[in-house]
Scaffold this motif. Structure first.
Motif, PDB file in Angstrom:
ATOM      1  N   PRO A  70       0.828  -1.217   0.000  1.00  0.00           N
ATOM      2  CA  PRO A  70       0.000   0.000   0.000  1.00  0.00           C
ATOM      3  C   PRO A  70       0.856   1.259   0.000  1.00  0.00           C
ATOM      4  O   PRO A  70       1.967   1.277   0.525  1.00  0.00           O
ATOM      5  N   SER A  71       0.319   2.303  -0.598  1.00  0.00           N
ATOM      6  CA  SER A  71       1.004   3.589  -0.574  1.00  0.00           C
ATOM      7  C   SER A  71       0.914   4.171   0.832  1.00  0.00           C
ATOM      8  O   SER A  71       0.087   3.747   1.654  1.00  0.00           O
ATOM      9  N   ASN A  72       1.753   5.158   1.097  1.00  0.00           N
ATOM     10  CA  ASN A  72       1.688   5.841   2.393  1.00  0.00           C
ATOM     11  C   ASN A  72       0.325   6.493   2.588  1.00  0.00           C
ATOM     12  O   ASN A  72      -0.219   6.480   3.695  1.00  0.00           O
ATOM     13  N   LEU A  73      -0.225   7.052   1.514  1.00  0.00           N
ATOM     14  CA  LEU A  73      -1.538   7.686   1.600  1.00  0.00           C
ATOM     15  C   LEU A  73      -2.598   6.677   2.007  1.00  0.00           C
ATOM     16  O   LEU A  73      -3.413   6.934   2.903  1.00  0.00           O
ATOM     17  N   GLU A  74      -2.604   5.504   1.371  1.00  0.00           N
ATOM     18  CA  GLU A  74      -3.584   4.474   1.732  1.00  0.00           C
ATOM     19  C   GLU A  74      -3.385   4.013   3.174  1.00  0.00           C
ATOM     20  O   GLU A  74      -4.350   3.841   3.922  1.00  0.00           O
ATOM     21  N   LEU A  75      -2.143   3.837   3.571  1.00  0.00           N
ATOM     22  CA  LEU A  75      -1.838   3.399   4.929  1.00  0.00           C
ATOM     23  C   LEU A  75      -2.346   4.406   5.962  1.00  0.00           C
ATOM     24  O   LEU A  75      -3.059   4.044   6.909  1.00  0.00           O
ATOM     25  N   PHE A  76      -2.024   5.681   5.769  1.00  0.00           N
ATOM     26  CA  PHE A  76      -2.448   6.709   6.726  1.00  0.00           C
ATOM     27  C   PHE A  76      -3.966   6.886   6.736  1.00  0.00           C
ATOM     28  O   PHE A  76      -4.565   7.098   7.793  1.00  0.00           O
TER      29      PHE A  76
ATOM     30  N   ASN B 153      -8.929   6.168   9.803  1.00  0.00           N
ATOM     31  CA  ASN B 153     -10.318   5.710   9.870  1.00  0.00           C
ATOM     32  C   ASN B 153     -10.506   4.585  10.879  1.00  0.00           C
ATOM     33  O   ASN B 153     -11.531   4.524  11.550  1.00  0.00           O
ATOM     34  N   LEU B 154      -9.530   3.710  11.014  1.00  0.00           N
ATOM     35  CA  LEU B 154      -9.609   2.661  12.026  1.00  0.00           C
ATOM     36  C   LEU B 154      -9.608   3.270  13.429  1.00  0.00           C
ATOM     37  O   LEU B 154     -10.401   2.884  14.289  1.00  0.00           O
TER      38      LEU B 154
ATOM     39  N   LEU C   2     -14.589  -3.644  -5.158  1.00  0.00           N
ATOM     40  CA  LEU C   2     -14.279  -2.411  -5.895  1.00  0.00           C
ATOM     41  C   LEU C   2     -12.886  -1.908  -5.533  1.00  0.00           C
ATOM     42  O   LEU C   2     -12.068  -1.602  -6.404  1.00  0.00           O
ATOM     43  N   PHE C   3     -12.608  -1.825  -4.232  1.00  0.00           N
ATOM     44  CA  PHE C   3     -11.294  -1.334  -3.800  1.00  0.00           C
ATOM     45  C   PHE C   3     -10.185  -2.306  -4.180  1.00  0.00           C
ATOM     46  O   PHE C   3      -9.101  -1.890  -4.582  1.00  0.00           O
ATOM     47  N   ALA C   4     -10.465  -3.608  -4.065  1.00  0.00           N
ATOM     48  CA  ALA C   4      -9.457  -4.604  -4.454  1.00  0.00           C
ATOM     49  C   ALA C   4      -9.141  -4.501  -5.944  1.00  0.00           C
ATOM     50  O   ALA C   4      -7.983  -4.660  -6.346  1.00  0.00           O
TER      51      ALA C   4
ATOM     52  N   TYR D  85      -5.677  -2.899  -1.565  1.00  0.00           N
ATOM     53  CA  TYR D  85      -5.902  -4.120  -0.787  1.00  0.00           C
ATOM     54  C   TYR D  85      -6.056  -3.846   0.703  1.00  0.00           C
ATOM     55  O   TYR D  85      -6.854  -4.481   1.381  1.00  0.00           O
ATOM     56  N   LEU D  86      -5.288  -2.918   1.227  1.00  0.00           N
ATOM     57  CA  LEU D  86      -5.412  -2.567   2.637  1.00  0.00           C
ATOM     58  C   LEU D  86      -6.798  -1.992   2.920  1.00  0.00           C
ATOM     59  O   LEU D  86      -7.440  -2.360   3.902  1.00  0.00           O
ATOM     60  N   THR D  87      -7.260  -1.116   2.044  1.00  0.00           N
ATOM     61  CA  THR D  87      -8.583  -0.521   2.209  1.00  0.00           C
ATOM     62  C   THR D  87      -9.657  -1.587   2.069  1.00  0.00           C
ATOM     63  O   THR D  87     -10.629  -1.605   2.845  1.00  0.00           O
ATOM     64  N   ALA D  88      -9.513  -2.495   1.116  1.00  0.00           N
ATOM     65  CA  ALA D  88     -10.466  -3.603   0.974  1.00  0.00           C
ATOM     66  C   ALA D  88     -10.488  -4.436   2.254  1.00  0.00           C
ATOM     67  O   ALA D  88     -11.565  -4.828   2.722  1.00  0.00           O
ATOM     68  N   GLY D  89      -9.321  -4.673   2.832  1.00  0.00           N
ATOM     69  CA  GLY D  89      -9.258  -5.425   4.098  1.00  0.00           C
ATOM     70  C   GLY D  89      -9.955  -4.694   5.229  1.00  0.00           C
ATOM     71  O   GLY D  89     -10.659  -5.315   6.041  1.00  0.00           O
TER      72      GLY D  89
END
Length: 190
Positions: free
Chosen positions: A2-8, A13-14, A152-154, A159-163
């Protein structure tokens, strides 16, 4: 990876969801940051309806933040059911708006999966509005949203967002169980 943006975005949100479970007013501010990050992320992968959705969540989070800071003088809003005729109208409207918005995105943008993305948008708005009214049907809405959002996200390699949305899907089942149980208890007392 995952990109840093997706990770952050996922971390923010978590944390917001965990703060909400702890009944912390900070859920709203952290949620706004998470929505801003998700909005940016979804823009970069051409999920424009999800960008719009994040704007909606930012506005409703600001409203929630304000309401929580002011308090609820009338006490907690009880869980209730949405009248069937109203629910049918809401569902019909959500589908009509999704199709119209999906067609607009298809015609005027380079959006990826505009119809599915628009369905995620409209049913998220409906689920959020039902949640704000403490209607048990909110959880069916979130189940549908998460069922659509995970693939959709996958498909955009988020993948991190889909998870994370798989976890939100599990949480929706738990919320449905808890709210139905609480509603049954309310009905027994009435």
């Amino acid at each position: 990876m995952p990109s840093n943006l997706e990770l952050f975005a996922n971390i923010a949100n978590l944390i917001a969801v965990l703060l909400a479970a702890r009944n912390s007013v900070h859920t709203w501010s952290v949620g706004i940051v998470g929505c801003l990050l998700f909005g940016w992320l979804f823009f970069t992968v051409q999920l424009y309806a999800d960008v719009t959705l994040q704007g909606f969540f930012i506005v409703t989070s600001a409203m929630g933040w304000w309401a929580w800071l002011r308090g609820n003088a009338g006490g907690a809003l009880p869980i209730s059911r949405t009248p069937p005729r109203a629910l049918l109208g809401y569902l019909g409207l959500a589908v009509i708006v999704a199709v119209a918005y999906g067609l607009l995105l298809h015609r005027f943008t380079d959006a990826y999966a505009p119809l599915v993305d628009s369905l995620v948008l409209t049913f998220s708005v409906l689920a959020q509005l039902l949640l704000m009214r403490r209607r048990v049907e909110t959880w069916y809405g979130w189940l549908l949203v998460n069922t659509l959002a995970v693939p959709l996200f996958a498909s955009r390699e988020l993948y991190l967002t889909a998870g994370l949305y798989v976890l939100f899907w599990c949480n929706a089942w738990y919320g449905l169980y808890r709210w139905r149980r609480e509603l049954q208890g309310q009905e027994r007392l009435a």
